[in-house]
Scaffold this active site. Sequence first.
Site: not given
Length: 525
Positions: A252, A347
């Site tokens: 990431k 999230d």
Amino acid sequence: MTIGYRDAAGDPLFPWLMEIKNSMEDLYAGKNSGYDLDKLLFDCISTYKKDSRYRNDLRFLKIWFLYLEGREDFERVYREIEETEICKGHSLLYEWYAIFLEVKGLWRRANSVYQTGLSRKAEPFDRLKEAHSLFLQRISKRTKASSLEKVGDDAQATDLETGFVNPWETSTVNGLIHKIKPQLVKYDGYHVSNKVFPGKANLSSLQNYSRNKIIEIGGRKYQMKGCAGQGGFAQVFKAFIDSNPDEVVALKVQKPPFPWEFHMYRQLDCRIPDSQRSSFGLAQRVHVYSDYSILVCDYLSHGTLQDVINSYVVVGKSMEEVLCMYYTIEMLNMLETLHSVGIIHGDFKPDNLLIRYPPENLTETGFHEKTGSWSKKGLCLVDWGRGIDLSLFPRTTEFTGDCRTSGFRCVEMKEDKPWKFQVDTYGLCVIVHMMLHNVYMEIEKKQSLDGGYINMPRTSFKRYWKVDLWKELFTKLLNRETCEDDTETLRNLRKSMEEYICSDPKLMKKLNELLAKQRISLCSS
């Protein structure tokens, strides 16, 4: 507080109002003591509190508040107002008491009073809603600076009854990172440099590179195998370590650097039981440079829950109810575990839920306890960039930020109310709705049995479903009146669904067949 009057004919309260008015004037002039006024107010209340003529009379409510304002046991007095249902449907009951509590610094309690009035649709409703909104604005301004000063400081945390904080605001996150920095640098796998990324590759344009491009990060070589996902600030790539296809990772890459997510992963390592740890993603290391951060995580190759939902959408079908229920049990178990250890994901949506498959066939044994092959089956929750570590805030902190993710803004965000665990449980409800109906959830206010209103999905349940279980789930998770711990609610909902599936061997058999079919379908696509 002023008291209004009307014609005394047929109104036995009127002489009391006149006497109270005179007593207040004498008190202000120094002609009597506060005791005299208190006794007069008490006698008036005792005489008429059970008189139905004055149950919705604002003059009588004002008398109650004159009495309440002079009492140390004001909470007891307010409970009595509630129990006798004085002006229960009028917004001024809640507005006056909330203002009284706010002046005393009891902000969390004041907010709860506003929420109670709003949930009862007290009239005028728009006035109460506006008063609550202004209250939140005032408290947000007062607590914004002081709440950050208290982050991680247990000794001072009790000084502030509550704070309303946006956990995703840049200043909040930067303040938290500054507080945890001594802890952060000690984490296993944390590598930091005050220099820019030294590699020859331009990390901003990695997506344009050809497959199999080799980049070196922290002394290790990674063979890029393609982009696995992209967001506003980060890109996720599939890569082989040293070109070995048996060592697959997710990289990431984020700009500006963002070490917070690595902190969340290490807190998961510390707080989640080993038997459940693989359900929440694993981070191996992070490299933090002055311009980028690169998070190295385990890679799962079986797709996401969003892929599963889409596989039904494209053929115009809905997911079978028993499979919906299985994934709902998985998600309830996840949030029960997370919330019990003071972690919020923030999230919670289907493309952050990766599918896990066991290496061997499933058996019915162990479904309840998640043992054997079932422990390796289910979902894995990833992407912790919006995660909230509740241990870094005073216990009574509530949040006011808006996730701004279309379809996943919880009821509290839409109504400008503080929230806590609701950000996750609302996401769960949206996902369940998507599995059942193939569309995002729309909420409407429906009348409840007690004459009030509750939030429920607009789309109706199909008659042949296990309607009582689905209705209970949406009712309880969409209508939480407080921000208190929700683990018991999640546990009870999970157990009800587990018991239903285990009550019928045919359901368990069908579930196994559907999971096997799903694995073949997704892995071949």
